[in-house]
Design a protein around this motif. Structure first.
Motif, short mmCIF file in Angstrom:
data_model
loop_
_atom_site.label_atom_id
_atom_site.label_comp_id
_atom_site.label_asym_id
_atom_site.label_seq_id
_atom_site.Cartn_x
_atom_site.Cartn_y
_atom_site.Cartn_z
N ASN A 61 0.93 -1.30 0.01
CA ASN A 61 -0.03 0.07 0.10
C ASN A 61 0.88 1.24 0.11
O ASN A 61 0.40 2.41 0.06
N LYS A 62 2.14 1.24 -0.04
CA LYS A 62 3.23 2.21 0.04
C LYS A 62 3.38 2.58 -1.46
O LYS A 62 3.85 1.81 -2.15
N ILE A 63 3.46 3.89 -1.64
CA ILE A 63 4.01 4.16 -2.99
C ILE A 63 5.56 3.78 -3.47
O ILE A 63 5.71 3.67 -4.52
N GLY A 64 6.14 3.90 -2.27
CA GLY A 64 7.48 3.45 -2.26
C GLY A 64 7.67 1.85 -2.65
O GLY A 64 8.89 1.37 -3.16
N ALA A 65 6.82 1.18 -2.89
CA ALA A 65 6.84 -0.11 -2.93
C ALA A 65 6.64 -0.31 -4.62
O ALA A 65 7.40 -1.45 -5.10
N MET A 66 5.96 0.35 -5.16
CA MET A 66 5.59 -0.05 -6.53
C MET A 66 6.71 0.23 -7.51
O MET A 66 7.03 -0.79 -8.44
N PRO A 67 7.68 1.25 -7.44
CA PRO A 67 8.74 1.30 -8.52
C PRO A 67 9.69 -0.07 -8.33
O PRO A 67 10.29 -0.58 -9.11
N LEU A 68 9.94 -0.29 -6.90
CA LEU A 68 10.78 -1.61 -6.62
C LEU A 68 10.11 -2.75 -7.21
O LEU A 68 10.92 -3.50 -7.99
N THR A 69 9.00 -2.87 -7.00
CA THR A 69 7.95 -4.15 -7.54
C THR A 69 8.36 -4.13 -8.93
O THR A 69 8.45 -5.26 -9.43
N LEU A 70 7.81 -3.06 -9.65
CA LEU A 70 7.98 -3.14 -11.07
C LEU A 70 9.23 -3.32 -11.69
O LEU A 70 9.46 -4.12 -12.85
N LEU A 71 10.41 -2.83 -10.98
CA LEU A 71 11.70 -3.04 -11.46
C LEU A 71 12.09 -4.34 -11.55
O LEU A 71 12.83 -4.91 -12.40
N ARG A 72 11.78 -5.12 -10.27
CA ARG A 72 12.24 -6.42 -10.19
C ARG A 72 11.35 -7.12 -10.89
O ARG A 72 11.94 -8.21 -11.59
N ARG A 73 10.00 -7.09 -11.00
CA ARG A 73 9.21 -7.93 -12.04
C ARG A 73 9.41 -8.09 -13.52
O ARG A 73 9.52 -9.02 -14.03
N HIS A 74 9.75 -6.95 -13.87
CA HIS A 74 9.95 -6.78 -15.29
C HIS A 74 11.36 -6.84 -15.82
O HIS A 74 11.77 -6.64 -16.90
N GLY A 75 12.29 -7.10 -14.89
CA GLY A 75 13.61 -7.59 -15.09
C GLY A 75 14.71 -6.33 -15.49
O GLY A 75 15.64 -6.36 -16.56
N TYR A 76 14.43 -5.10 -14.86
CA TYR A 76 15.29 -4.13 -15.07
C TYR A 76 16.84 -4.61 -14.79
O TYR A 76 17.07 -5.01 -13.68
N ALA A 77 17.74 -4.37 -15.58
CA ALA A 77 19.09 -4.76 -15.54
C ALA A 77 19.93 -4.21 -14.73
O ALA A 77 21.32 -4.63 -14.32
N GLY A 78 19.75 -2.95 -14.40
CA GLY A 78 20.65 -1.84 -13.43
C GLY A 78 20.60 -2.31 -12.16
O GLY A 78 19.89 -3.09 -11.48
N ARG A 79 21.52 -1.45 -11.27
CA ARG A 79 21.63 -1.58 -9.96
C ARG A 79 20.41 -0.67 -9.34
O ARG A 79 20.20 0.27 -9.46
N ILE A 80 19.95 -1.61 -8.30
CA ILE A 80 18.68 -0.73 -7.64
C ILE A 80 19.09 -0.92 -6.03
O ILE A 80 19.56 -1.94 -5.50
N VAL A 81 19.10 0.33 -5.42
CA VAL A 81 19.31 0.63 -4.11
C VAL A 81 18.07 0.97 -3.32
O VAL A 81 17.80 2.27 -3.62
N PRO A 82 17.45 0.17 -2.56
CA PRO A 82 16.30 1.02 -1.70
C PRO A 82 16.94 1.96 -0.51
O PRO A 82 18.14 1.76 -0.33
N VAL A 83 16.13 3.00 -0.38
CA VAL A 83 16.75 3.96 0.60
C VAL A 83 15.55 4.11 1.79
O VAL A 83 14.56 4.67 1.29
N ASN A 84 16.05 3.60 3.15
CA ASN A 84 15.14 3.88 3.93
C ASN A 84 15.64 3.99 5.23
O ASN A 84 16.74 3.49 5.49
#
Length: 699
Positions: A26-49
């Protein structure tokens, strides 16, 4: 100044930090992470919390300062009151670009504007290009970059394609993404600009113009703050051959008010936007269906129609008549096929209609080669710029699919420069096969014709203009601001190189008589006052005067009438001018738009302008092709071509006057508030034009 390198890191990120990252659905900070992971983004992803730990199996950093390496893109999914502080944790050069999702900025009022100004300042200090705030972010479809919190891609993604989509509205953008998926449109980028604190629609258009994967740019606009930048972006698109389709809301006062309240964007007058789009060959869509039809067709066609000549082939005479009506409404021409083509068709099908629309009847179903032979014959002579073919429900028949597929393939191979549209009901897989051949399919034949008409209008902009640098020497005007008198206004018109009536200012009746004698023919007398705009309303005009008695009496009558009707007006004297020769009265004017600067208006003068409101607009400056389009675009254009035995007017001289007038306005945009020539007399061909009256306001 926006550089391509800066935006390349933002729109082509090799590393992304998601500030406010969360695993909670339910958090907007979850959606981009979910989409990037689900659809195979090839770059580096760093969550910031700030809690650190891991989020969706990725190690998290507490803030941007703790990042071990720079990132190309930071996605800010935190409340508005914390966004600037979160971005301020980044060191200069550590983050190339940022997307700010949250609202609560300039769209909300004074406090929000202050919050947005601080966010801008923080980004500028750190060299960060900013998309948003109050936006849904962007998607780079080909590289699986989902820098968005829109749930639209969760229900299925669009295919990678050649359409770049830009929207100031996030809600409409999400809807448009879903519509693109349903319509089978392939996207290169999808961008939502929101409040446009830094990057705006113009920046995005310019970016897409340079993108090799984008051929068509679809834009949803609510307003524009920087008219010059938008003009440069559209000019760049036109020069690069990139088609631009715009849905611009705010065509009415109520619509403009709704747009302003939603985005805090400045909405210019809609007639000015219409002029802008015409000038730069932009297709303007007035409905959502039209918006997607235009994007669809422009993406499918390898080339756009080169003109307005349309050929129609149908298997139904009634629908052919409907399509002919639609073509006329859309400004398309329907030239008849060559006689040899007509003869061949009638030899095979005597009961066919061989004119345009060409009705091959249902015989086309029984004789598979008939359709191709007829279409090939029509296009072989170079008579048509586009072809529309209505096949009714025959497209749904399995037995006829080989015929129609072969027809489309062979016609595209033989005539690749002529856009082809099929109007029929095809199953989805077959429609996609036809689209792959460069042949869009419409279930509604009227929609096909309207689309062709709208695209044909784009080709009217044969002379896209990149705005030149302003001339160093501005127009010479009297000192101060405010209205000019008629003598001063006519002098300004002469500076533009437009011929004016030989008007002289006199201070007495004796001087008026002497000047009339010097003219040697009938004269006009008019009051000269910067305080009187409509001279005839106060008795300040007398026409066709001959002899000392008439001139002296007219001078006395003018002074008496003006003294009674406008006693407070400052009087500079009386103008004496020869009566004008016969011609067609036109009006040529300029007003200064707060967003786009000088806007030129042209139409027929006298009663025509007030009763018919038959006028056209362009943004200064422009060249002769645009000037001719302004003139020919009037409904009353036939009057200039010679009507009821009158000689044709000097249209080329009119075009020269429009170009010169626009150049004057462009050279001195901050000194001339408005100027109008009414009437500008269009004389018979070869005799030029003559400005008879002018009003101007200096700023």
């Amino acid at each position: 100044m926006t550089s391509r390198a800066e935006l390349s890191r933002l729109f082509h990120p090799r590393s992304i930090a998601v500030v406010g990252a969360s695993a909670a659905p339910n958090k907007i900070g979850a959606m981009p992470l979910t989409l990037l992971r689900r659809h195979g983004y090839a770059g580096r992803i760093v969550p910031v919390n700030p809690r650190g730990g891991t989020i969706l199996d990725l190690p998290a950093c507490p803030d941007l300062a703790a990042l071990a390496e720079p990132v190309d893109l930071a996605i800010l999914a935190v409340p508005a009151e914390h966004a600037a502080d979160a971005l301020a944790r980044a060191r200069p050069g550590q983050v190339a670009g940022a997307v700010v999702f949250t609202s609560g900025y300039a769209e909300t009022g004074e406090a929000g504007r202050a919050r947005q100004a601080r966010l801008e300042a923080v980004a500028r200090e750190r060299g960060i290009r900013l998309l948003g705030p109050n936006c849904l972010g962007f998607m780079n479809v080909r590289e699986q970059v989902y820098a968005t919190f829109s749930p639209a891609p969760m229900n299925g993604t669009v295919a990678a394609g050649d359409i770049g989509m830009v929207s100031q509205s996030g809600a409409f953008g999400a809807y448009a993404y879903s519509m693109a998926r349903e319509r089978g449109l392939g996207l290169s980028y999808w961008i939502s600009t929101g409040n446009e604190a830094d990057l705006d629609v113009s920046d995005c258009i310019t970016w897409l113009v340079d993108d090799p994967h984008t051929r068509v740019i679809m834009v949803y606009m609510e307003g524009c703050r920087d008219g010059a930048k938008l003009r440069h972006a559209l000019a760049a698109a036109s020069q690069a051959g990139k088609a631009v389709v715009v849905a611009k809301i705010g065509r009415t006062a109520a619509g403009a008010q709704a747009a302003a309240s939603h985005t805090a964007a400045l909405a210019g007058d809609d007639a000015v936007y219409d002029a802008l789009f015409r000038q730069y060959g932009v297709a303007r869509a007035h409905t959502i269906d039209e918006f997607f039809n235009l994007g669809y067709a422009l993406s499918a066609w390898p080339q756009r129609p080169a003109g307005r000549r349309l050929g129609i082939i149908t298997i139904s005479g009634g629908v052919g008549a409907l399509m002919a009506d639609d073509a006329q409404d859309a400004g398309l021409m329907l030239p008849e096929p060559a006689q040899s083509v007509r003869d061949r068709l009638l030899a095979r099908v005597p009961f066919a209609s061989a004119r345009n629309p060409v009705d091959v009847t249902g015989q086309a179903v029984a004789e598979p080669g008939l359709l191709l032979e007829t279409a090939d014959g029509m296009l072989a002579g170079g008579t048509y710029d586009a072809l529309a073919v209505f096949l009714a429900a025959a497209g749904s028949l399995d037995s006829l699919w080989p015929t129609f597929e072969s027809f489309a393939r062979e016609l595209r191979e033989r005539h690749p420069a002529v856009p082809l549209s099929l109007c029929a009901i095809f199953p989805q897989v077959r429609r996609q096969a036809l689209e792959a051949l460069g042949c869009p399919v419409f279930t509604d034949p009227s929609a096909a014709i309207r689309t062709l008409g709208a695209v044909a209008v784009m080709e009217d902009a044969a002379e896209p203009v990149v705005m030149p640098e302003r001339q160093a020497a501005a127009a010479e005007l009297p000192a101060g601001s405010g209205p000019l008198n008629e003598i001063e206004a006519l002098a300004l018109v002469r500076q533009a190189g437009i011929p004016t009536v030989d008007a002289r200012l006199v201070a007495s009746a004796d001087e008026a008589v002497a000047q009339a004698d010097a003219v040697g023919g009938p004269v006009a007398l008019k009051i000269v006052s910067r305080d009187i705009l409509h001279k005839s309303d106060v008795g300040g005009v007398r026409l066709a005067l001959q002899g000392a008695g008439q001139v002296r009496g007219a001078h006395a009558g003018i002074m008496a009438a003006v003294g009674q009707q406008a006693p407070q007006a400052r009087i500079d004297g009386v103008l004496v001018a020869p009566m004008a020769p016969a011609g067609v009265e036109c009006i040529l004017g300029m007003h200064r738009d707060p967003v786009f600067g000088p806007v030129i208006m042209f139409g027929l003068g006298g009663v025509y302008v007030e009763i018919l409101r038959d006028i056209s607009f362009r943004l200064a400056p422009f060249g002769h092709a645009q000037a001719r389009a302004m003139i020919a675009g009037l409904r009353t254009y036939p009057l200039l071509c010679g009507a009821r035995g009158a000689p044709p007017c000097d249209v080329e001289a009119l075009a020269d006057a429009l170009v010169a007038f626009a150049a004057l306005a462009h050279a001195a945009p901050d000194r001339i508030e408005s100027i109008e020539i009414n009437p500008l007399l269009a004389l018979p061909r070869g005799q030029g034009v003559l400005a008879l009256d002018a009003v101007a306001v200096a700023s």
